[in-house]
Write a protein that holds these residues in place. Sequence first.
Motif, PDB file in Angstrom:
ATOM      1  N   PRO A  65     -23.845 -13.506 -13.524  1.00 32.23           N
ATOM      2  CA  PRO A  65     -23.491 -11.702 -13.315  1.00 32.23           C
ATOM      3  C   PRO A  65     -23.463 -11.998 -12.379  1.00 32.23           C
ATOM      4  CG  PRO A  65     -26.218 -12.061 -13.989  1.00 32.23           C
ATOM      5  CD  PRO A  65     -24.890 -13.329 -14.925  1.00 32.23           C
ATOM      6  N   ILE A  66     -22.654 -11.062 -11.182  1.00 30.83           N
ATOM      7  CA  ILE A  66     -21.720 -10.703  -9.956  1.00 30.83           C
ATOM      8  C   ILE A  66     -22.635 -10.257  -9.533  1.00 30.83           C
ATOM      9  CG2 ILE A  66     -19.803 -12.103 -10.535  1.00 30.83           C
ATOM     10  CD1 ILE A  66     -18.195  -9.395  -9.983  1.00 30.83           C
ATOM     11  N   HIS A  67     -23.213  -9.701  -7.198  1.00 34.37           N
ATOM     12  CA  HIS A  67     -23.735  -8.801  -7.593  1.00 34.37           C
ATOM     13  C   HIS A  67     -22.983  -7.280  -7.403  1.00 34.37           C
ATOM     14  CE1 HIS A  67     -25.402  -6.876  -3.838  1.00 34.37           C
ATOM     15  NE2 HIS A  67     -26.653  -7.379  -4.339  1.00 34.37           N
ATOM     16  N   ILE A  68     -23.489  -6.060  -7.523  1.00 39.95           N
ATOM     17  CA  ILE A  68     -22.515  -5.000  -7.033  1.00 39.95           C
ATOM     18  C   ILE A  68     -21.882  -4.595  -6.330  1.00 39.95           C
ATOM     19  CG2 ILE A  68     -23.960  -2.526  -6.793  1.00 39.95           C
ATOM     20  CD1 ILE A  68     -25.793  -3.232  -8.850  1.00 39.95           C
ATOM     21  N   SER A  69     -22.111  -5.139  -4.450  1.00 39.49           N
ATOM     22  CA  SER A  69     -20.967  -4.841  -3.795  1.00 39.49           C
ATOM     23  C   SER A  69     -20.405  -5.150  -4.033  1.00 39.49           C
ATOM     24  CB  SER A  69     -21.916  -5.124  -3.018  1.00 39.49           C
ATOM     25  OG  SER A  69     -22.156  -6.658  -2.883  1.00 39.49           O
ATOM     26  N   ASN A  70     -20.261  -6.735  -5.151  1.00 36.06           N
ATOM     27  CA  ASN A  70     -18.566  -6.776  -5.403  1.00 36.06           C
ATOM     28  C   ASN A  70     -17.459  -6.690  -6.183  1.00 36.06           C
ATOM     29  OD1 ASN A  70     -19.059  -9.074  -3.524  1.00 36.06           O
ATOM     30  ND2 ASN A  70     -19.943 -10.431  -4.601  1.00 36.06           N
ATOM     31  N   VAL A  71     -17.904  -5.430  -6.234  1.00 43.58           N
ATOM     32  CA  VAL A  71     -17.151  -4.257  -7.573  1.00 43.58           C
ATOM     33  C   VAL A  71     -17.372  -2.781  -7.652  1.00 43.58           C
ATOM     34  CG1 VAL A  71     -17.056  -5.551  -9.860  1.00 43.58           C
ATOM     35  CG2 VAL A  71     -18.910  -3.692  -8.958  1.00 43.58           C
ATOM     36  N   GLN A  72     -16.084  -2.883  -7.444  1.00 43.18           N
ATOM     37  CA  GLN A  72     -16.056  -1.041  -8.125  1.00 43.18           C
ATOM     38  C   GLN A  72     -15.488  -0.260  -8.865  1.00 43.18           C
ATOM     39  OE1 GLN A  72     -13.664  -0.226  -4.183  1.00 43.18           O
ATOM     40  NE2 GLN A  72     -14.843   0.514  -3.140  1.00 43.18           N
ATOM     41  N   ILE A  73     -15.705   0.757  -8.993  1.00 40.82           N
ATOM     42  CA  ILE A  73     -15.567   1.493 -10.490  1.00 40.82           C
ATOM     43  C   ILE A  73     -13.621   1.982 -10.273  1.00 40.82           C
ATOM     44  CG2 ILE A  73     -15.996   3.503  -9.816  1.00 40.82           C
ATOM     45  CD1 ILE A  73     -16.820   3.769 -12.506  1.00 40.82           C
ATOM     46  N   ILE A  74     -12.603   1.754 -10.578  1.00 43.11           N
ATOM     47  CA  ILE A  74     -11.331   2.307 -11.123  1.00 43.11           C
ATOM     48  C   ILE A  74     -11.989   3.763 -11.712  1.00 43.11           C
ATOM     49  CG2 ILE A  74      -9.165   1.939 -12.442  1.00 43.11           C
ATOM     50  CD1 ILE A  74     -10.139  -0.148 -11.094  1.00 43.11           C
ATOM     51  N   ASP A  75     -10.886   3.998 -10.322  1.00 51.00           N
ATOM     52  CA  ASP A  75     -10.981   5.877 -10.815  1.00 51.00           C
ATOM     53  C   ASP A  75      -9.818   6.279 -12.024  1.00 51.00           C
ATOM     54  OD1 ASP A  75     -10.017   8.989 -10.708  1.00 51.00           O
ATOM     55  OD2 ASP A  75      -9.714   8.068  -9.133  1.00 51.00           O
ATOM     56  N   GLY A  79      -6.277   5.039 -10.617  1.00 47.95           N
ATOM     57  CA  GLY A  79      -5.505   4.090 -11.453  1.00 47.95           C
ATOM     58  C   GLY A  79      -6.894   3.233 -10.216  1.00 47.95           C
ATOM     59  N   LYS A  80      -6.636   3.664  -8.728  1.00 48.56           N
ATOM     60  CA  LYS A  80      -7.268   2.641  -8.379  1.00 48.56           C
ATOM     61  C   LYS A  80      -9.009   2.811  -7.557  1.00 48.56           C
ATOM     62  CE  LYS A  80      -2.916   3.768  -5.290  1.00 48.56           C
ATOM     63  NZ  LYS A  80      -2.920   4.737  -4.157  1.00 48.56           N
ATOM     64  N   PRO A  81      -9.225   1.780  -7.013  1.00 46.14           N
ATOM     65  CA  PRO A  81     -11.110   1.615  -6.510  1.00 46.14           C
ATOM     66  C   PRO A  81     -11.234   2.820  -5.854  1.00 46.14           C
ATOM     67  CG  PRO A  81      -9.478  -0.600  -5.908  1.00 46.14           C
ATOM     68  CD  PRO A  81      -8.581   0.477  -6.804  1.00 46.14           C
ATOM     69  N   SER A  82     -12.675   3.228  -6.086  1.00 41.38           N
ATOM     70  CA  SER A  82     -12.854   4.488  -5.978  1.00 41.38           C
ATOM     71  C   SER A  82     -15.014   4.115  -5.633  1.00 41.38           C
ATOM     72  CB  SER A  82     -13.324   5.777  -6.813  1.00 41.38           C
ATOM     73  OG  SER A  82     -13.361   6.697  -6.313  1.00 41.38           O
ATOM     74  N   ARG A  83     -15.689   4.937  -5.546  1.00 42.29           N
ATOM     75  CA  ARG A  83     -16.594   5.018  -5.276  1.00 42.29           C
ATOM     76  C   ARG A  83     -17.371   6.111  -5.686  1.00 42.29           C
ATOM     77  NH1 ARG A  83     -18.243   6.307   0.931  1.00 42.29           N
ATOM     78  NH2 ARG A  83     -16.564   7.566   1.360  1.00 42.29           N
ATOM     79  N   VAL A  84     -18.409   5.755  -6.218  1.00 45.64           N
ATOM     80  CA  VAL A  84     -19.370   7.132  -7.206  1.00 45.64           C
ATOM     81  C   VAL A  84     -20.261   8.675  -6.975  1.00 45.64           C
ATOM     82  CG1 VAL A  84     -20.947   6.830  -9.210  1.00 45.64           C
ATOM     83  CG2 VAL A  84     -19.265   5.326  -8.898  1.00 45.64           C
ATOM     84  N   ALA A  85     -19.960   9.206  -6.937  1.00 47.15           N
ATOM     85  CA  ALA A  85     -20.914  10.489  -6.491  1.00 47.15           C
ATOM     86  C   ALA A  85     -21.048  11.090  -7.475  1.00 47.15           C
ATOM     87  CB  ALA A  85     -20.021  11.373  -5.458  1.00 47.15           C
ATOM     88  N   TYR A  86     -22.126  12.186  -6.371  1.00 42.35           N
ATOM     89  CA  TYR A  86     -23.013  13.194  -8.322  1.00 42.35           C
ATOM     90  C   TYR A  86     -22.634  13.894  -7.584  1.00 42.35           C
ATOM     91  CZ  TYR A  86     -25.452   8.938  -9.864  1.00 42.35           C
ATOM     92  OH  TYR A  86     -25.704   7.795 -10.548  1.00 42.35           O
ATOM     93  N   LYS A  87     -22.445  15.640  -8.871  1.00 44.25           N
ATOM     94  CA  LYS A  87     -22.325  16.969  -8.748  1.00 44.25           C
ATOM     95  C   LYS A  87     -22.811  17.165 -10.192  1.00 44.25           C
ATOM     96  CE  LYS A  87     -18.263  18.676 -10.432  1.00 44.25           C
ATOM     97  NZ  LYS A  87     -16.497  18.926  -9.675  1.00 44.25           N
ATOM     98  N   PHE A  88     -23.641  18.745  -9.879  1.00 44.05           N
ATOM     99  CA  PHE A  88     -24.454  18.962 -10.889  1.00 44.05           C
ATOM    100  C   PHE A  88     -24.301  19.860 -11.534  1.00 44.05           C
ATOM    101  CE2 PHE A  88     -27.399  17.415  -8.619  1.00 44.05           C
ATOM    102  CZ  PHE A  88     -28.647  17.381  -9.741  1.00 44.05           C
TER     103      PHE A  88
END
Length: 105
Positions: A65-75, A79-88
Amino acid sequence: MAKVRLKRGDKVRVIAGKDKGAESEIMAVYPDKSRVLVRDVNVVKKTKRPTQTDTRGGFDEREAPIHISNVQIIDPRTGKPSRVAYKFEDGRKVRISKASGAELD
């Protein structure tokens, strides 16, 4: 304990560490330890002791396992790394990409 916005099966890019730049999918999430297991990333050698069925023993390569802070989700859109947000939407909580607003679920 950090809030985990990643799920098993998400496509991520490693942004720090010895495997920086690698893209793969999440195999497991450990929210209590703030770590994720990513396929073919942070491969370590574990020693296997000889047993009656396997008398030679030897080495076994597996992901650690690696720390969560060392990975970013792919949009999915860019196709680039991005952060995750929520909406309803329609009374349900949906994960979206911060960069393009594309739905992740």
